[in-house]
Write a protein that holds these residues in place. Structure first.
Motif, PDB file in Angstrom:
ATOM      1  N   ASN A 134       1.863   9.254  -5.974  1.00 30.27           N
ATOM      2  CA  ASN A 134       2.277  10.626  -5.666  1.00 30.27           C
ATOM      3  C   ASN A 134       3.398  11.082  -6.591  1.00 30.27           C
ATOM      4  OD1 ASN A 134       0.393  10.824  -3.635  1.00 30.27           O
ATOM      5  ND2 ASN A 134       1.849  10.335  -1.992  1.00 30.27           N
ATOM      6  N   ALA A 149       0.836  -1.203   0.000  1.00 34.50           N
ATOM      7  CA  ALA A 149       0.000   0.000   0.000  1.00 34.50           C
ATOM      8  C   ALA A 149       0.874   1.258   0.000  1.00 34.50           C
ATOM      9  CB  ALA A 149      -0.931  -0.006   1.201  1.00 34.50           C
ATOM     10  N   ARG A 150       1.914   1.273   0.791  1.00 30.50           N
ATOM     11  CA  ARG A 150       2.813   2.434   0.829  1.00 30.50           C
ATOM     12  C   ARG A 150       3.512   2.633  -0.515  1.00 30.50           C
ATOM     13  NH1 ARG A 150       5.631   1.966   6.815  1.00 30.50           N
ATOM     14  NH2 ARG A 150       3.816   2.722   7.954  1.00 30.50           N
ATOM     15  N   ARG A 157       2.368   1.729  -3.481  1.00 25.46           N
ATOM     16  CA  ARG A 157       1.362   2.237  -4.423  1.00 25.46           C
ATOM     17  C   ARG A 157       1.145   3.739  -4.220  1.00 25.46           C
ATOM     18  NH1 ARG A 157      -1.877  -2.280  -3.009  1.00 25.46           N
ATOM     19  NH2 ARG A 157      -1.512  -3.910  -4.507  1.00 25.46           N
ATOM     20  N   THR A 158       1.041   4.151  -2.968  1.00 28.70           N
ATOM     21  CA  THR A 158       0.841   5.566  -2.663  1.00 28.70           C
ATOM     22  C   THR A 158       2.045   6.385  -3.119  1.00 28.70           C
ATOM     23  OG1 THR A 158      -0.555   5.011  -0.774  1.00 28.70           O
ATOM     24  CG2 THR A 158       0.407   7.225  -0.795  1.00 28.70           C
ATOM     25  N   TYR A 159       3.229   5.897  -2.866  1.00 26.20           N
ATOM     26  CA  TYR A 159       4.451   6.587  -3.273  1.00 26.20           C
ATOM     27  C   TYR A 159       4.496   6.739  -4.796  1.00 26.20           C
ATOM     28  CZ  TYR A 159       9.364   7.422  -4.301  1.00 26.20           C
ATOM     29  OH  TYR A 159      10.528   7.934  -4.801  1.00 26.20           O
TER      30      TYR A 159
END
Length: 179
Positions: free
Chosen positions: A170, A162-163, A165-167
């Motif tokens: 962004n 999840a981190r 994917r978010t990175y």
């Protein structure tokens, strides 16, 4: 039922976790694999078949997915009724303790799973500590035993996915905006 066995049962045999996790097309784990992980508990359920495991996992998963304490309590109440569980008191010499009986022998595994969750909530009444993974591709159940009570993922693997994917999202958004 030990909580780790309950979580394994829900995650390995529940249809929703298998579909969302992309493993629905794979065979279920062997019933023997459950017995090997926790032989003392499963010795009380020698005739448990695949259909019972799937049904129990499917009935228990919504408790972990509850969106409020009220919804969690109602789902547990429904399982108590479905299992026809009734509390009673038992004694041995002068020692009196609470026991539960089920009028439905065919629901013994469900009764045991329900009682495990009731016992967990008796010890830690914060129902938000029962949860499902916040990762987009997972709804595996977990019991948050962390001191802060802020767990959101079933595992470090899902948290890292999840981190990442978010990175990446962004980063993509910032490079698209720079053009």
């Amino acid at each position: 039922m030990p909580l780790h066995s309950l979580v394994d049962l829900v995650n390995d045999w529940g249809e929703v976790p298998r579909v969302i996790g992309g493993t629905a097309d794979r065979p279920y784990p062997s019933v023997d694999s459950l017995r090997e992980r926790d032989p003392e508990f499963w010795a009380d359920f020698p005739g448990t078949d695949e259909a019972t495991l799937i049904e129990t996992a499917n009935l228990i998963h919504p408790v972990f997915a509850a969106e409020s304490g009220m919804q969690c309590a109602q789902r547990l109440n429904d399982l108590v009724a479905l299992s026809q569980l009734q509390p009673a008191l038992s004694s041995r010499d002068w020692s009196v303790r609470e026991v539960w009986h089920s009028a439905r022998p065919d629901r013994a595994l469900l009764a045991s799973a329900t009682l495990a969750l009731i016992e967990q909530l008796r010890d830690e009444p914060d129902a938000s500590r029962l949860g499902t993974c916040a990762c987009d591709t997972c709804v595996d159940a977990y019991v948050d035993m962390s001191p802060g009570g802020r767990r959101a993922y079933c595992s470090v693997t899902c948290q890292n996915r999840a981190r990442a994917r978010t990175y990446r999202a962004n980063r993509k958004a910032s490079t698209s905006g720079a053009d």
